[in-house]
Write a protein that holds these residues in place. Structure first.
Motif, mmCIF file in Angstrom:
data_model
loop_
_atom_site.group_PDB
_atom_site.id
_atom_site.type_symbol
_atom_site.label_atom_id
_atom_site.label_comp_id
_atom_site.label_asym_id
_atom_site.label_seq_id
_atom_site.Cartn_x
_atom_site.Cartn_y
_atom_site.Cartn_z
ATOM 1 N N ASP A 139 39.457 44.705 42.373
ATOM 2 C CA ASP A 139 40.090 44.209 40.892
ATOM 3 C C ASP A 139 40.475 45.843 41.034
ATOM 4 O O ASP A 139 39.585 47.103 40.375
ATOM 5 C CB ASP A 139 38.846 44.216 39.522
ATOM 6 C CG ASP A 139 38.491 43.033 40.157
ATOM 7 O OD1 ASP A 139 38.814 42.125 40.577
ATOM 8 O OD2 ASP A 139 37.085 42.868 39.929
ATOM 9 N N PRO A 142 45.091 46.925 37.752
ATOM 10 C CA PRO A 142 45.221 45.635 36.375
ATOM 11 C C PRO A 142 45.998 45.207 37.053
ATOM 12 O O PRO A 142 46.876 46.326 37.733
ATOM 13 C CB PRO A 142 45.318 47.009 35.059
ATOM 14 C CG PRO A 142 44.792 48.425 35.496
ATOM 15 C CD PRO A 142 45.116 48.027 36.514
ATOM 16 N N PRO A 144 49.211 43.225 35.191
ATOM 17 C CA PRO A 144 49.644 43.339 33.936
ATOM 18 C C PRO A 144 50.390 42.038 33.369
ATOM 19 O O PRO A 144 50.077 41.052 34.155
ATOM 20 C CB PRO A 144 51.429 43.715 34.576
ATOM 21 C CG PRO A 144 51.292 44.514 35.226
ATOM 22 C CD PRO A 144 49.906 44.059 36.640
ATOM 23 N N GLU A 145 49.771 41.013 32.091
ATOM 24 C CA GLU A 145 50.186 39.626 31.671
ATOM 25 C C GLU A 145 51.872 39.583 32.427
ATOM 26 O O GLU A 145 51.869 38.573 32.648
ATOM 27 C CB GLU A 145 50.413 40.112 30.132
ATOM 28 C CG GLU A 145 48.766 39.750 29.408
ATOM 29 C CD GLU A 145 48.010 39.100 30.185
ATOM 30 O OE1 GLU A 145 48.405 38.383 29.562
ATOM 31 O OE2 GLU A 145 47.213 39.419 30.624
ATOM 32 N N LYS A 146 52.606 40.202 32.770
ATOM 33 C CA LYS A 146 54.096 39.692 33.673
ATOM 34 C C LYS A 146 53.736 38.883 34.378
ATOM 35 O O LYS A 146 54.859 38.234 34.438
ATOM 36 C CB LYS A 146 55.003 41.191 32.286
ATOM 37 C CG LYS A 146 55.140 40.834 31.295
ATOM 38 C CD LYS A 146 56.996 41.379 30.978
ATOM 39 C CE LYS A 146 56.779 41.854 29.611
ATOM 40 N NZ LYS A 146 58.445 43.027 29.575
ATOM 41 N N ARG A 148 51.106 38.068 35.565
ATOM 42 C CA ARG A 148 50.096 37.091 35.565
ATOM 43 C C ARG A 148 51.182 36.062 35.076
ATOM 44 O O ARG A 148 50.980 34.260 35.000
ATOM 45 C CB ARG A 148 49.098 37.196 34.260
ATOM 46 C CG ARG A 148 47.816 37.777 34.957
ATOM 47 C CD ARG A 148 46.721 37.636 33.970
ATOM 48 N NE ARG A 148 45.703 38.990 34.531
ATOM 49 C CZ ARG A 148 44.485 38.338 35.950
ATOM 50 N NH1 ARG A 148 45.127 37.318 36.275
ATOM 51 N NH2 ARG A 148 43.234 39.500 36.130
ATOM 52 N N SER A 149 51.993 35.892 33.794
ATOM 53 C CA SER A 149 52.555 34.569 33.497
ATOM 54 C C SER A 149 53.779 34.051 34.858
ATOM 55 O O SER A 149 53.855 33.053 35.358
ATOM 56 C CB SER A 149 53.915 35.497 32.290
ATOM 57 O OG SER A 149 54.549 36.288 32.946
ATOM 58 N N ASP A 153 48.706 29.308 37.157
ATOM 59 C CA ASP A 153 47.612 29.239 37.479
ATOM 60 C C ASP A 153 46.807 29.318 38.375
ATOM 61 O O ASP A 153 45.945 29.100 39.105
ATOM 62 C CB ASP A 153 46.963 27.603 36.844
ATOM 63 C CG ASP A 153 47.528 26.451 38.124
ATOM 64 O OD1 ASP A 153 48.290 27.123 38.954
ATOM 65 O OD2 ASP A 153 47.661 25.375 38.240
ATOM 66 N N TRP A 187 57.184 45.077 38.703
ATOM 67 C CA TRP A 187 55.707 45.583 37.653
ATOM 68 C C TRP A 187 55.668 46.809 37.693
ATOM 69 O O TRP A 187 54.180 47.493 37.365
ATOM 70 C CB TRP A 187 55.163 44.560 37.119
ATOM 71 C CG TRP A 187 56.224 43.119 36.641
ATOM 72 C CD1 TRP A 187 55.965 41.813 37.254
ATOM 73 C CD2 TRP A 187 57.079 43.243 35.355
ATOM 74 N NE1 TRP A 187 57.182 41.126 36.533
ATOM 75 C CE2 TRP A 187 57.637 42.459 35.090
ATOM 76 C CE3 TRP A 187 57.037 44.695 34.433
ATOM 77 C CZ2 TRP A 187 58.655 41.788 34.068
ATOM 78 C CZ3 TRP A 187 58.074 44.405 33.667
ATOM 79 C CH2 TRP A 187 58.575 42.842 33.647
#
Length: 294
Positions: A139, A142, A144-146, A148-149, A153, A187
């Motif tokens: 970890d 981070p 990023p959410e983009k 993760r998209s 899964d 990213w």
């Protein structure tokens, strides 16, 4: 006709992850960062240069703390803090040049000091080398959410092994890494990391064995990545799919990673390839000569 200026470079590879090494003798000036980046881009070019995934400058330690100092640039000239395959090739080159003897060698890198254990290479120029890779941090950055998209899964863990990695659990053959790797890395390019190494991995049929492929920051798809193998083994251990002693199979071959007390040891080969005299600084092209005369 005057002689073309050259720099002597030795080429080695670790599981197909290939590097050029320049040995700087005592009292000789080492290139500055800008010159080193330019030399890396030129010499690592697989069409106009010798061809490699990275270039390293080797100097002797001057403070009594380390035996060698390693400066590493990726094929695109960018800084690489650490390379597991690269440091094996680096120490092998220093051994061949007579800068060190077989045994335990301390190397200062931009990712910290690493302890390397090497035996004498065999008659075919193959050496088996063990590297204490230091602390492995899970970890570490981070996600990023983009990103993760893009992952859906799939499980993913960021890892630092002196350089940054994002390890993603998915069969290597299930993604087009030439597209997937840079899409994930995009990213991170604008952050202080300057990108990230992307590994895709699955557990193989054997216990404590993994299949891995890698998109390397500053290089692209490579045959193997030593720090990537360590990052992958650490992430897979967290996920509970391997133990502390793991074989990591990559397109270029197998490496072994041993995890203990939050640190890692990487074991693998280094193979001498050749020595070359590379024209540097580069001679003027015909077009450049015409422009200057005009």
């Amino acid at each position: 006709m005057s002689a073309v200026p050259t720099v002597r470079l030795a080429k080695y590879h670790g599981l197909g992850n290939d590097f050029l090494v320049s040995i700087v003798g005592a009292g000789d000036p080492a290139p500055d960062d800008e010159s080193l980046a330019a030399l890396a881009r030129a010499a690592c070019d697989r069409h106009r240069g010798i061809g490699a995934d990275g270039l390293m400058i080797c100097t002797g330690g001057s403070d009594g703390e380390v035996d060698l100092v390693m400066r590493l640039r990726n094929a695109d000239g960018s800084l690489a803090e650490m390379s597991g395959n690269g440091i094996r090739c680096f120490v092998h080159a220093a051994l061949d040049a007579g800068m060190v003897s077989p045994g335990v060698i301390r190397v200062r890198t931009d990712g910290g000091v690493r302890v390397v254990t090497v035996n004498a290479p065999d008659v075919g120029g193959l050496a088996h080398i063990e590297v204490s890779m230091g602390a492995v941090k899970l970890d570490a950055v981070p996600i990023p959410e983009k990103v993760r998209s893009l992952l859906g899964d799939r499980r993913a863990t960021s890892v630092s092994v002196g350089n940054p990695h994002l390890v993603i659990e998915t069969p290597p053959g299930s993604v087009d890494l030439a597209q997937f790797g840079p899409a994930v890395e995009e990213w991170y390019l604008s952050t202080e990391l300057g990108g990230i190494n992307v590994e895709v991995v699955e557990r193989s049929g054997d216990a404590d064995s993994l299949n891995m492929a890698v998109w390397e920051r500053g290089v692209g798809i490579t045959q193997a990545c030593g720090t990537g193998a360590v990052a992958t083994a650490a992430a897979a251990h967290r996920w509970g799919i391997v133990g502390t002693y793991t074989k990591v199979t990559q397109p270029g071959g197998d490496a072994t990673v041993v995890l203990a007390n939050g640190e890692a040891t990487l074991i693998g080969p280094s193979q001498f390839v050749c020595e070359a005299e590379f024209a540097w600084p580069p001679p003027a092209t015909r077009r450049e000569a015409v422009v200057r005369r005009g």
